[in-house]
Scaffold this active site. Structure first.
Site, mmCIF file in Angstrom:
data_model
loop_
_atom_site.group_PDB
_atom_site.id
_atom_site.type_symbol
_atom_site.label_atom_id
_atom_site.label_comp_id
_atom_site.label_asym_id
_atom_site.label_seq_id
_atom_site.Cartn_x
_atom_site.Cartn_y
_atom_site.Cartn_z
ATOM 1 N N CYS A 142 60.436 -10.752 -45.981
ATOM 2 C CA CYS A 142 60.665 -10.473 -44.575
ATOM 3 C C CYS A 142 62.138 -10.742 -44.349
ATOM 4 O O CYS A 142 62.662 -11.762 -44.828
ATOM 5 C CB CYS A 142 59.797 -11.348 -43.675
ATOM 6 S SG CYS A 142 60.206 -11.228 -41.924
ATOM 7 N N THR B 239 64.108 -3.812 -42.631
ATOM 8 C CA THR B 239 62.858 -4.547 -42.432
ATOM 9 C C THR B 239 61.963 -4.268 -43.622
ATOM 10 O O THR B 239 61.973 -3.145 -44.146
ATOM 11 C CB THR B 239 62.147 -4.122 -41.137
ATOM 12 O OG1 THR B 239 60.791 -4.583 -41.155
ATOM 13 C CG2 THR B 239 62.117 -2.612 -40.982
#
Length: 228
Positions: free
Chosen positions: A195, A83
């Site tokens: 992202c 992430t």
């Protein structure tokens, strides 16, 4: 090859892409029937997303530190955090962990610099776009990063309301393409998909700028570290 430890689940949709790329890249490099030795500690994203919203970054860092320690205790020698946003707590997460950590921004910056880019657009959650931890790491490598001026709320909502749930909508793809177009008008030469889910929506075939997908670049960098 060293064992890769992956802290996943943020979201599990992108973690699944990591697993595929780790094995594809290992097979590409080693040939034959080789696949990657991978340990995955997949956390529950709901409480972490709430911690993000509440600004409880220390608590989130402690939670991920327990995850990193579990992986190291199980034999992981190289650790990746699947992430972008939670790299904000990377130092706290790796405190007391005896394993090599590969930061997601580093292979991305290296690839951009190798390709000759200096001014780049950065897309991601509002935390990644607005907080300094990510842009400062890029700037330390000599990159200037631009973030959208007006669409940040919509872009963030698409991530949390759609992409992490596996929902792909053409209307949302257009929102991202329009945002990239505006970054290009301000001088961006390429765009970072900062992202790990945005690559589900945007690639070079639809983007007005060259795309650098952090999920792909990070996973391949983890393989490089494991083979080093």
């Amino acid at each position: 090859m060293k064992t890769i430890g992956l802290i996943g689940g943020m979201s599990w949709e992108s973690t699944a892409h990591y697993y595929r790329i780790l094995n594809q890249e290992t097979a590409r490099r080693l040939g034959g029937l080789h696949s990657a030795p991978v340990l995955i500690d997949s956390v529950d994203f709901a409480p972490i997303a709430q911690m993000q919203s509440d600004g409880q970054w220390d608590e989130a860092g402690d939670l991920l530190n327990r995850s990193a320690k579990r992986l190291a205790a199980a034999g992981a020698e190289v650790i990746g955090l699947a992430t972008n946003t939670m790299h904000l707590v990377a130092d706290r997460m790796m405190n007391g962990v005896d394993a090599q950590f590969v930061h997601i921004a580093d292979p991305t910056a290296s690839e951009l610099l190798t390709d000759g880019y200096r001014t780049v657009g950065l897309l991601g959650t509002r935390f990644t776009m607005e907080m300094p931890f990510y842009r400062e790491r890029l700037e330390a490598r000599g990159l200037v990063s631009l973030i959208p001026e007006v669409e940040r709320t919509n872009l963030n909502g698409i991530i949390y309301d759609e992409l992490v749930r596996g929902i792909i909508r053409e209307e949302s793809r257009r929102v991202y393409v329009d945002a990239i177009g505006r970054l290009a008008a301000r001088g961006a030469e390429a765009v970072i998909l900062g992202c790990t889910e945005i690559g589900m929506l945007i690639d070079d075939s639809v983007s007005p700028l060259p795309v650098y997908d952090t999920t792909d670049l990070h996973a391949r960098a983890l393989v490089s570290a494991a083979l080093a």
